[in-house]
Design a protein around this motif. Structure first.
Motif, PDB file in Angstrom:
ATOM      1  N   LEU A 208       0.841  -1.207   0.000  1.00 37.33           N
ATOM      2  CA  LEU A 208       0.000   0.000   0.000  1.00 37.33           C
ATOM      3  C   LEU A 208       0.867   1.245   0.000  1.00 37.33           C
ATOM      4  CD1 LEU A 208      -3.140   0.566   2.141  1.00 37.33           C
ATOM      5  CD2 LEU A 208      -1.343   2.283   2.076  1.00 37.33           C
ATOM      6  N   ARG A 281      -7.144   4.808   0.026  1.00 36.90           N
ATOM      7  CA  ARG A 281      -8.261   4.008  -0.468  1.00 36.90           C
ATOM      8  C   ARG A 281      -7.918   3.305  -1.766  1.00 36.90           C
ATOM      9  NH1 ARG A 281     -13.097   7.610  -1.717  1.00 36.90           N
ATOM     10  NH2 ARG A 281     -11.661   8.167  -3.417  1.00 36.90           N
ATOM     11  N   ALA A 284      -5.500   0.367  -1.032  1.00 38.13           N
ATOM     12  CA  ALA A 284      -6.202  -0.761  -0.434  1.00 38.13           C
ATOM     13  C   ALA A 284      -7.045  -1.492  -1.477  1.00 38.13           C
ATOM     14  CB  ALA A 284      -7.076  -0.268   0.712  1.00 38.13           C
ATOM     15  N   VAL A 289      -6.960  -6.046   1.587  1.00 32.88           N
ATOM     16  CA  VAL A 289      -6.650  -5.765   2.981  1.00 32.88           C
ATOM     17  C   VAL A 289      -7.247  -6.880   3.832  1.00 32.88           C
ATOM     18  CG1 VAL A 289      -8.713  -4.349   3.241  1.00 32.88           C
ATOM     19  CG2 VAL A 289      -6.837  -4.081   4.857  1.00 32.88           C
ATOM     20  N   LEU A 294      -6.226  -4.215   8.699  1.00 34.96           N
ATOM     21  CA  LEU A 294      -7.188  -3.145   8.950  1.00 34.96           C
ATOM     22  C   LEU A 294      -7.057  -2.614  10.374  1.00 34.96           C
ATOM     23  CD1 LEU A 294      -9.639  -1.429   8.167  1.00 34.96           C
ATOM     24  CD2 LEU A 294     -11.104  -3.337   8.858  1.00 34.96           C
TER      25      LEU A 294
END
Length: 316
Positions: A208, A281, A284, A289, A294
Motif C-alpha cells: 500500500l 483508499r 487498499a 486488505v 485493517l
C-alpha cells in the motif's frame, strides 16, 4: 337647539327615502347625513327602531341580502306617503331651515371660541413674553450643549469600536493562517510517519505504501517527492528526514505541493485530507486488505487524527 325633526317627521322622511329606492339601515343614515350637509347624522339607535316600527305597521318590508336587511316601501307605505304630500313639502323646507340654523350656530360657536382663544393667547403672551424668551433661550443653549457632547461621545465610541474591530479581524486572519500552516505541516508529518510504519509492516501495508507513495517496490527508489523519499528511508531503516521545528522535509511533504490553495483554510484542509484519503483508499483497493492489517491501519490513523486535531486547536 330645537329638534331637527318634529314629532312624526322622521317617520315620514324615512318613507320618502325608501320610496326612492330600497335601502339598508346604514345607507339611510348616510343619506340623512348628506341631506343635512354633514351637520347632522341620526344614530343607529334612532333609525333602526323607526324602521322596525314601520315594518310592524306594514308600511315597509325587508329582505336579507349579504347578511343585511334591505328595506323596501310597501303599497300601504306609498299610500300614506301620497296622503301626506303637503307635510312632505313642509318637511323639505324645514330641513333646509334646520341646515341653515345648524350652520349659523356652528359658525357662532367657532367664532366665539376662536375669539376667546385669541384673547387668552394675547394675554398670556403679553404677560409671559420676557420670561418665555429667556427660558427658551437658556433651554435651547443647554440642548445644543448636550447635543454637541453627545455627538462627541458617539464619535469617540464609534472610533474605538472601529479600531477594536480592525484589530480583532487582523488577529483572526493571523490565527487562521497559523492554524492552516500548522495543519498542513502536521498532516504531512503524520503522513510520512504513517507511510514509514506501513512500509515496515510488509505485506499489504508495504505494498500500500509503495503503490501510493512511490509506485511499488520497484518504483519506490526512483519516485520523486515525499513518497519516494519516505519509502526509501523506511526500507533503509532510517527515520524520514524533517525540517527545522519537526516539520517534514520538503521532499517528504512534496505529495501535497500540488494541492491548490483557495485562501479558505477550512476548504484547503478538506482538499488536503481528501488527497490523503484517496491515496490510501486506492492502494487498499488495488492490493486488498486483511482484518489484521485493517486493525493496524486503524490504530495508525486514529493516532494521526488525534495529532491533527491537536494541531488545529488555536494557540493560547
Amino acid at each position: 337647539m330645537p329638534p331637527v325633526f318634529a314629532h312624526g317627521r322622521l317617520r315620514l322622511y324615512l318613507l320618502k327615502l325608501l320610496d326612492e329606492a330600497p335601502r339598508h339601515g346604514y345607507e339611510v343614515i348616510r343619506l340623512l347625513e348628506e341631506r343635512f350637509q354633514g351637520l347632522y347624522a341620526p344614530s343607529a339607535g334612532t333609525v333602526y327602531p323607526r324602521l322596525a316600527k314601520l315594518e310592524a305597521e306594514g308600511l315597509v318590508t325587508h329582505a336579507t341580502e349579504g347578511g343585511r336587511k334591505v328595506y323596501s316601501i310597501t303599497d300601504a307605505g306609498r299610500a300614506e306617503l301620497a296622503g301626506r304630500g303637503g307635510e312632505l313639502a313642509d318637511l323639505e323646507l324645514e330641513i333646509r331651515e334646520s341646515v341653515s340654523e345648524l350652520a349659523a350656530e356652528i359658525r357662532d360657536d367657532v367664532r366665539g371660541a376662536a375669539g376667546a382663544l385669541r384673547r387668552e393667547m394675547l394675554a398670556e403672551a403679553s404677560a409671559t413674553q420676557t420670561r418665555v424668551e429667556d427660558e427658551s433661550w437658556k433651554a435651547a443653549k443647554e440642548e445644543m450643549r448636550r447635543a454637541r457632547q453627545e455627538w462627541k461621545d458617539q464619535a469617540r465610541r464609534a472610533k474605538d469600536e472601529s479600531r477594536r474591530a480592525r484589530e480583532e479581524a487582523q488577529q483572526a486572519r493571523r490565527q487562521a493562517r497559523e492554524a492552516q500552516e500548522r495543519a498542513r505541516e502536521e498532516v504531512a508529518r503524520l503522513a510520512a510517519q504513517l507511510q514509514e510504519q506501513l512500509a515496515k509492516s510488509g505485506g499489504m501495508l508495504g505494498s500500500l505504501a509503495g503503490s501510493w507513495l512511490g509506485g511499488g517496490a520497484g518504483g519506490a527508489a526512483g519516485a520523486g517527492g515525499w513518497g519516494g523519499a519516505a519509502a526509501g528511508a523506511a526500507r533503509a531503516g532510517e527515520a524520514p528526514r524533517t525540517a527545522a521545528g519537526g516539520a517534514p522535509a520538503p521532499e517528504a511533504a512534496g505529495w501535497a505541493a500540488d494541492v491548490p490553495r483557495t485562501g479558505d483554510p477550512a476548504r484547503d484542509l478538506d482538499r488536503l485530507l481528501d488527497r490523503f484519503r484517496d491515496g490510501v483508499r486506492d492502494a487498499a483497493r488495488d492490493h486488498g486488505v486483511t482484518a489484521a492489517q485493517l486493525e493496524e491501519a486503524h490504530a495508525h490513523l486514529a493516532a494521526a487524527a488525534a495529532r491533527i486535531a491537536a494541531a488545529l486547536r488555536p494557540a493560547r
